[in-house]
Design an enzyme around this catalytic site. Structure first.
Site, mmCIF file in Angstrom:
data_model
loop_
_atom_site.group_PDB
_atom_site.id
_atom_site.type_symbol
_atom_site.label_atom_id
_atom_site.label_comp_id
_atom_site.label_asym_id
_atom_site.label_seq_id
_atom_site.Cartn_x
_atom_site.Cartn_y
_atom_site.Cartn_z
ATOM 1 C CB SER A 147 -0.863 0.007 1.279
ATOM 2 O OG SER A 147 -1.359 1.294 1.574
ATOM 3 C CE1 TYR A 160 -3.727 0.338 4.085
ATOM 4 C CE2 TYR A 160 -5.026 -1.622 4.543
ATOM 5 C CZ TYR A 160 -4.425 -0.775 3.640
ATOM 6 O OH TYR A 160 -4.510 -1.022 2.291
HETATM 7 P P1 NAP Z 1 -11.758 -5.256 -0.290
HETATM 8 O O1 NAP Z 1 -12.633 -4.801 -1.381
HETATM 9 O O2 NAP Z 1 -12.079 -4.907 1.134
HETATM 10 O O3 NAP Z 1 -11.562 -6.861 -0.395
HETATM 11 C C1 NAP Z 1 -10.772 -7.473 0.572
HETATM 12 C C2 NAP Z 1 -10.870 -8.962 0.339
HETATM 13 O O4 NAP Z 1 -10.094 -9.630 1.351
HETATM 14 C C3 NAP Z 1 -12.299 -9.475 0.462
HETATM 15 O O5 NAP Z 1 -12.529 -10.483 -0.491
HETATM 16 C C4 NAP Z 1 -12.318 -10.048 1.862
HETATM 17 O O6 NAP Z 1 -13.241 -11.095 2.045
HETATM 18 C C5 NAP Z 1 -10.915 -10.625 1.934
HETATM 19 N N1 NAP Z 1 -10.541 -10.906 3.329
HETATM 20 C C6 NAP Z 1 -10.456 -10.033 4.352
HETATM 21 N N2 NAP Z 1 -10.089 -10.683 5.469
HETATM 22 C C7 NAP Z 1 -9.946 -11.989 5.142
HETATM 23 C C8 NAP Z 1 -9.592 -13.172 5.867
HETATM 24 N N3 NAP Z 1 -9.305 -13.139 7.170
HETATM 25 N N4 NAP Z 1 -9.541 -14.346 5.198
HETATM 26 C C9 NAP Z 1 -9.846 -14.396 3.876
HETATM 27 N N5 NAP Z 1 -10.184 -13.327 3.125
HETATM 28 C C10 NAP Z 1 -10.235 -12.138 3.777
HETATM 29 O O7 NAP Z 1 -10.284 -4.710 -0.522
HETATM 30 P P2 NAP Z 1 -9.535 -4.257 -1.859
HETATM 31 O O8 NAP Z 1 -9.660 -2.786 -2.002
HETATM 32 O O9 NAP Z 1 -9.884 -5.165 -2.993
HETATM 33 O O10 NAP Z 1 -8.034 -4.532 -1.384
HETATM 34 C C11 NAP Z 1 -7.386 -5.756 -1.634
HETATM 35 C C12 NAP Z 1 -5.971 -5.600 -1.091
HETATM 36 O O11 NAP Z 1 -5.390 -4.413 -1.629
HETATM 37 C C13 NAP Z 1 -5.937 -5.428 0.430
HETATM 38 O O12 NAP Z 1 -4.778 -6.061 0.933
HETATM 39 C C14 NAP Z 1 -5.808 -3.911 0.608
HETATM 40 O O13 NAP Z 1 -5.188 -3.581 1.831
HETATM 41 C C15 NAP Z 1 -4.940 -3.580 -0.556
HETATM 42 N N6 NAP Z 1 -4.985 -2.189 -1.025
HETATM 43 C C16 NAP Z 1 -6.172 -1.621 -1.356
HETATM 44 C C17 NAP Z 1 -6.157 -0.303 -1.851
HETATM 45 C C18 NAP Z 1 -7.404 0.424 -2.256
HETATM 46 O O14 NAP Z 1 -7.335 1.660 -2.411
HETATM 47 N N7 NAP Z 1 -8.522 -0.260 -2.420
HETATM 48 C C19 NAP Z 1 -4.954 0.375 -1.996
HETATM 49 C C20 NAP Z 1 -3.772 -0.248 -1.594
HETATM 50 C C21 NAP Z 1 -3.797 -1.536 -1.129
HETATM 51 P P3 NAP Z 1 -14.672 -10.798 2.756
HETATM 52 O O15 NAP Z 1 -15.548 -10.290 1.691
HETATM 53 O O16 NAP Z 1 -15.061 -12.137 3.298
HETATM 54 O O17 NAP Z 1 -14.406 -9.783 3.847
HETATM 55 C C1 GCO Z 2 -7.162 4.908 3.539
HETATM 56 C C2 GCO Z 2 -7.245 3.992 2.358
HETATM 57 C C3 GCO Z 2 -5.842 3.587 1.931
HETATM 58 C C4 GCO Z 2 -5.920 2.683 0.738
HETATM 59 C C5 GCO Z 2 -4.590 2.232 0.292
HETATM 60 C C6 GCO Z 2 -3.730 3.352 -0.182
HETATM 61 O O1 GCO Z 2 -8.068 4.845 4.389
HETATM 62 O O2 GCO Z 2 -6.201 5.679 3.572
HETATM 63 O O3 GCO Z 2 -8.035 2.861 2.639
HETATM 64 O O4 GCO Z 2 -5.207 2.974 2.994
HETATM 65 O O5 GCO Z 2 -6.666 1.547 1.039
HETATM 66 O O6 GCO Z 2 -3.958 1.427 1.219
HETATM 67 O O7 GCO Z 2 -2.588 2.792 -0.789
#
Ligand code: NAP
Ligand code: GCO
Length: 267
Positions: A147, A160
């Site tokens: 992230s 986080y």
């Molecule tokens: P999301 O929409 O919240 O999806 C998260 C996924 O992880 C869901 O399928 C959730 O399943 C699953 N999960 C959570 N806890 C779990 C557990 N204990 N065991 C198995 N599955 C679990 O998140 P996203 O935005 O797609 O993000 C995916 C990854 O990218 C995460 O690691 C997040 O930190 C990272 N990320 C996101 C962003 C952003 O801006 N969106 C940016 C940087 C990094 P459930 O539906 O069952 O909860």
């Molecule tokens: C927040 C956001 C971010 C993104 C991502 C950014 O609340 O700041 O959720 O943390 O998920 O990780 O890279």
């Protein structure tokens, strides 16, 4: 001699954790298009079934498993089942993640631990279960979804950021410890991506105006927009393919330039 086929994933088995939707589903869809066999997990039957339906609608024959990635026994059982039913895992994407946005001094230790458990301990647990098979096979790719919070902090995301900072260093350590077995471990650091995880930061206000955080992020991003899971597909395929066999321990930030930019002056 450069061969474009090095960017393909034909014949590879990929496990993307938490990939019923969101970033994981986007990455898995790209891996399928590049030729990989897709395995994914979710914690709940209903979400898993919804994920299987989404993959089927996309024409992707995915293998779905119920598994809480924080539970080592469930992870070991899932990996054993995949190895038996599908084959040894060639590509692991530690994508499953969660966030709790609470001011640090108001956050309980239990909440802090819960976030670290999913975002840092689980990538350790799943990688530990998958690496022996990769060593036996003579190659492997591990991609940790880090992230911008692997580099920066902000209010309310202490757990986080601590977890994602740790995940950056776990990535470098897996690189250091298993590179000699032809295992490459890299990270992808997405910027702000439009998924359910960030939906609260983009909600329209009662008066119909854009969320202040939405406006803030667009002003802080040179690309002047939120990212989408599709923006991560090319980088994810690259890091899973033979084209990146000498890239190891690297965090590839796919953020539209946020980390390079001081931000637009308020008009
Ligand atoms: P999301 O929409 O919240 O999806 C998260 C996924 O992880 C869901 O399928 C959730 O399943 C699953 N999960 C959570 N806890 C779990 C557990 N204990 N065991 C198995 N599955 C679990 O998140 P996203 O935005 O797609 O993000 C995916 C990854 O990218 C995460 O690691 C997040 O930190 C990272 N990320 C996101 C962003 C952003 O801006 N969106 C940016 C940087 C990094 P459930 O539906 O069952 O909860
Ligand atoms: C927040 C956001 C971010 C993104 C991502 C950014 O609340 O700041 O959720 O943390 O998920 O990780 O890279």
């Amino acid at each position: 001699m450069f061969d474009p086929k090095d960017f393909r994933l034909d014949g590879k088995v990929a496990l993307i954790t938490g990939a019923s939707y969101g970033i994981g589903f986007g990455i898995a869809s790209a891996y399928a298009a590049a030729g990989a066999t897709i395995c994914f997990n979710d914690r709940s039957q209903d979400k898993l079934e919804a994920g299987l339906k989404s993959y089927a609608e996309a024409g992707i024959p995915a293998h779905g498993y119920i598994c809480d990635v924080t539970d080592e026994e469930q992870v070991k059982a899932m990996v054993a089942k995949i190895e038996e039913e599908v084959g040894t895992i060639d590509i692991l994407v530690n994508n499953a993640g969660m966030i709790k946005r609470i001011p640090m001094v108001e956050m309980s230790a239990a909440d802090f631990r819960a976030v670290v458990d999913v975002d840092l301990n689980a990538p350790f647990i799943v990688s530990k279960a998958v690496i022996p098979g990769m060593i036996k096979k003579g190659h492997g790719k591990i991609i940790n979804i880090c992230s911008m919070m692997s580099e920066l902090g902000r209010e309310t995301v202490s757990a986080y950021a601590a977890a994602k900072g740790g995940l950056k260093m776990l990535t470098k350590n897996i690189c250091s410890e298993y590179g000699e077995y032809n295992i490459q471990c890299n990270g992808i650091g997405p910027g702000y991506i439009a998924t359910p995880q960030t939906a609260p930061l983009r909600e329209r206000q009662a008066d119909g105006s854009r969320h202040p955080f939405d406006q803030f992020i667009v002003a802080k991003t040179p690309a002047a927009r939120w990212g989408t899971p599709e923006d991560l597909q090319g980088p994810a395929v690259f890091l899973a393919s033979d084209a990146s066999n000498f890239v190891n321990g690297h965090i590839l930030y796919v953020d539209g330039g946020i980390l390079a930019y001081i931000g637009k002056q308020p008009q």
